[in-house]
Enzyme design. Structure first.
Site, PDB file in Angstrom:
ATOM      1  N   GLU A 106       0.845  -1.207   0.000  1.00 26.23           N
ATOM      2  CA  GLU A 106       0.000   0.000   0.000  1.00 26.23           C
ATOM      3  C   GLU A 106       0.872   1.245   0.000  1.00 26.23           C
ATOM      4  O   GLU A 106       1.956   1.245   0.575  1.00 26.23           O
ATOM      5  CB  GLU A 106      -0.884   0.018   1.259  1.00 26.23           C
ATOM      6  CG  GLU A 106      -2.335  -0.350   1.017  1.00 26.23           C
ATOM      7  CD  GLU A 106      -3.147   0.742   0.335  1.00 26.23           C
ATOM      8  OE1 GLU A 106      -2.579   1.543  -0.438  1.00 26.23           O
ATOM      9  OE2 GLU A 106      -4.370   0.783   0.562  1.00 26.23           O
ATOM     10  N   ASP A 107       0.372   2.293  -0.622  1.00 29.56           N
ATOM     11  CA  ASP A 107       1.097   3.565  -0.606  1.00 29.56           C
ATOM     12  C   ASP A 107       0.971   4.248   0.746  1.00 29.56           C
ATOM     13  O   ASP A 107       1.948   4.639   1.359  1.00 29.56           O
ATOM     14  CB  ASP A 107       0.580   4.484  -1.729  1.00 29.56           C
ATOM     15  CG  ASP A 107      -0.947   4.599  -1.762  1.00 29.56           C
ATOM     16  OD1 ASP A 107      -1.634   4.038  -0.884  1.00 29.56           O
ATOM     17  OD2 ASP A 107      -1.462   5.263  -2.677  1.00 29.56           O
ATOM     18  N   ASP A 110      -4.371   5.876   5.919  1.00 34.48           N
ATOM     19  CA  ASP A 110      -4.873   7.077   6.592  1.00 34.48           C
ATOM     20  C   ASP A 110      -5.911   6.625   7.620  1.00 34.48           C
ATOM     21  O   ASP A 110      -5.575   6.301   8.754  1.00 34.48           O
ATOM     22  CB  ASP A 110      -5.442   8.012   5.517  1.00 34.48           C
ATOM     23  CG  ASP A 110      -5.929   9.333   6.073  1.00 34.48           C
ATOM     24  OD1 ASP A 110      -5.877   9.518   7.294  1.00 34.48           O
ATOM     25  OD2 ASP A 110      -6.366  10.190   5.283  1.00 34.48           O
ATOM     26  N   PHE A 159      -1.950  16.125   3.956  1.00 31.52           N
ATOM     27  CA  PHE A 159      -2.170  15.556   2.627  1.00 31.52           C
ATOM     28  C   PHE A 159      -0.874  15.616   1.820  1.00 31.52           C
ATOM     29  O   PHE A 159      -0.323  16.688   1.591  1.00 31.52           O
ATOM     30  CB  PHE A 159      -3.287  16.296   1.885  1.00 31.52           C
ATOM     31  CG  PHE A 159      -3.666  15.601   0.617  1.00 31.52           C
ATOM     32  CD1 PHE A 159      -4.449  14.457   0.652  1.00 31.52           C
ATOM     33  CD2 PHE A 159      -3.213  16.057  -0.606  1.00 31.52           C
ATOM     34  CE1 PHE A 159      -4.771  13.773  -0.525  1.00 31.52           C
ATOM     35  CE2 PHE A 159      -3.523  15.394  -1.781  1.00 31.52           C
ATOM     36  CZ  PHE A 159      -4.312  14.248  -1.728  1.00 31.52           C
ATOM     37  N   ARG A 172       2.277  12.330  -9.329  1.00 33.23           N
ATOM     38  CA  ARG A 172       2.689  10.951  -9.012  1.00 33.23           C
ATOM     39  C   ARG A 172       4.165  10.720  -9.305  1.00 33.23           C
ATOM     40  O   ARG A 172       4.811   9.880  -8.686  1.00 33.23           O
ATOM     41  CB  ARG A 172       1.882   9.938  -9.831  1.00 33.23           C
ATOM     42  CG  ARG A 172       0.417   9.827  -9.448  1.00 33.23           C
ATOM     43  CD  ARG A 172      -0.176   8.572 -10.078  1.00 33.23           C
ATOM     44  NE  ARG A 172      -1.634   8.586 -10.094  1.00 33.23           N
ATOM     45  CZ  ARG A 172      -2.416   8.175  -9.088  1.00 33.23           C
ATOM     46  NH1 ARG A 172      -1.877   7.743  -7.978  1.00 33.23           N
ATOM     47  NH2 ARG A 172      -3.723   8.207  -9.200  1.00 33.23           N
TER      48      ARG A 172
HETATM   49  P1  5GP Z   1      -7.747   5.327   4.016  1.00 32.18           P
HETATM   50  O1  5GP Z   1      -8.819   4.397   3.551  1.00 32.18           O
HETATM   51  O2  5GP Z   1      -6.675   4.657   4.841  1.00 32.18           O
HETATM   52  O3  5GP Z   1      -8.321   6.559   4.703  1.00 32.18           O
HETATM   53  O4  5GP Z   1      -7.072   5.945   2.739  1.00 32.18           O
HETATM   54  C1  5GP Z   1      -6.237   5.190   1.953  1.00 32.18           C
HETATM   55  C2  5GP Z   1      -6.163   5.721   0.534  1.00 32.18           C
HETATM   56  O5  5GP Z   1      -6.496   7.107   0.465  1.00 32.18           O
HETATM   57  C3  5GP Z   1      -4.733   5.610   0.044  1.00 32.18           C
HETATM   58  O6  5GP Z   1      -4.520   4.384  -0.597  1.00 32.18           O
HETATM   59  C4  5GP Z   1      -4.649   6.807  -0.896  1.00 32.18           C
HETATM   60  O7  5GP Z   1      -5.129   6.442  -2.167  1.00 32.18           O
HETATM   61  C5  5GP Z   1      -5.573   7.828  -0.294  1.00 32.18           C
HETATM   62  N1  5GP Z   1      -4.864   8.776   0.600  1.00 32.18           N
HETATM   63  C6  5GP Z   1      -4.881   8.838   1.950  1.00 32.18           C
HETATM   64  N2  5GP Z   1      -4.121   9.837   2.417  1.00 32.18           N
HETATM   65  C7  5GP Z   1      -3.584  10.434   1.323  1.00 32.18           C
HETATM   66  C8  5GP Z   1      -2.668  11.538   1.150  1.00 32.18           C
HETATM   67  O8  5GP Z   1      -2.183  12.195   2.079  1.00 32.18           O
HETATM   68  N3  5GP Z   1      -2.337  11.822  -0.148  1.00 32.18           N
HETATM   69  C9  5GP Z   1      -2.836  11.147  -1.215  1.00 32.18           C
HETATM   70  N4  5GP Z   1      -2.436  11.543  -2.416  1.00 32.18           N
HETATM   71  N5  5GP Z   1      -3.694  10.117  -1.084  1.00 32.18           N
HETATM   72  C10 5GP Z   1      -4.062   9.763   0.175  1.00 32.18           C
END
Ligand code: 5GP
Length: 189
Positions: A106-107, A110, A159, A172
């Site tokens: 995973e990238d 959050d 963010f 990206r």
């Molecule tokens: P979660 O479901 O954990 O809230 O969010 C996960 C997904 O939201 C990540 O795989 C990513 O695609 C997006 N995301 C969450 N935080 C960020 C951020 O700070 N920057 C970007 N570009 N995408 C984010």
């Protein structure tokens, strides 16, 4: 759409959080740790499109084990910067994970909603093992629901873009992770 002759993404950034050198170093460390943990095993790396692509290809090259790659795409924020809580598979894996050693790449984690959903989905398909490698984990991520076995960096709850992460599909290809100037986006209330 026309673009200025000189592209200056740094004008859009508030701060670089993880430099290119730090990424290279940490990805090599993660590769070494994963190689040692998966001795004698064949690994299936599952990349979550599109954000994890840069990380996945760099990580795969640092793993000294036989590795196969597969990808899934999940709906995420779209052009917003807030998690909707609604998660949907846009592209499923090509291969079965049954009986395989699966490592989700995973990238960023959050809220953990996306990861929790992927874990539930893949666990039901009965892999031999299922672990998670997340490049970035934000402060306040809910670890109980979505445990991350290998963490690249813990970062503040801001963010970020770069190294695969986008804002409205841009940034990206930055080779580092940076905070986008908040005035460039506006969260829907
Ligand atoms: P979660 O479901 O954990 O809230 O969010 C996960 C997904 O939201 C990540 O795989 C990513 O695609 C997006 N995301 C969450 N935080 C960020 C951020 O700070 N920057 C970007 N570009 N995408 C984010």
């Amino acid at each position: 759409m026309s673009v200025p002759a000189e592209w200056r993404p740094e004008d859009d950034l508030a701060e670089v959080l993880v430099t290119e050198a730090a990424l290279t170093r940490r990805v090599a460390e993660l590769g070494r740790q994963i190689s040692s943990d998966y001795q004698g095993m064949e690994l299936l790396l599952v990349g979550v499109l599109k954000g994890a692509v840069m990380f996945l290809v760099d990580l795969a090259r640092q793993i000294r084990r036989p590795v196969e790659l597969d990808f899934m795409a999940i709906s995420s924020y779209g052009a917003s910067t807030q998690s909707s809580g609604i998660v949907r598979i846009l592209k499923d894996l090509d291969e079965s994970v049954e009986g395989r050693h699966v490592l989700i790449v995973e990238d960023i984690v959050d809220s953990g909603l996306t990861l929790a959903y992927i874990l539930r989905t893949l666990r039901a398909r009965q892999p031999a093992s299922l672990k998670v490698c997340g490049l970035l984990v934000k402060d306040g991520a809910r670890g109980e629901e979505a445990p991350v076995d290998y963490v690249g960096f813990e970062i503040p709850n801001r963010f970020v873009v770069g190294y695969g992460l986008d804002y409205a599909e841009a940034y990206r290809n930055l080779p580092y992770v940076a905070v986008l100037k908040p005035e460039l986006y506006r969260d829907p209330d």
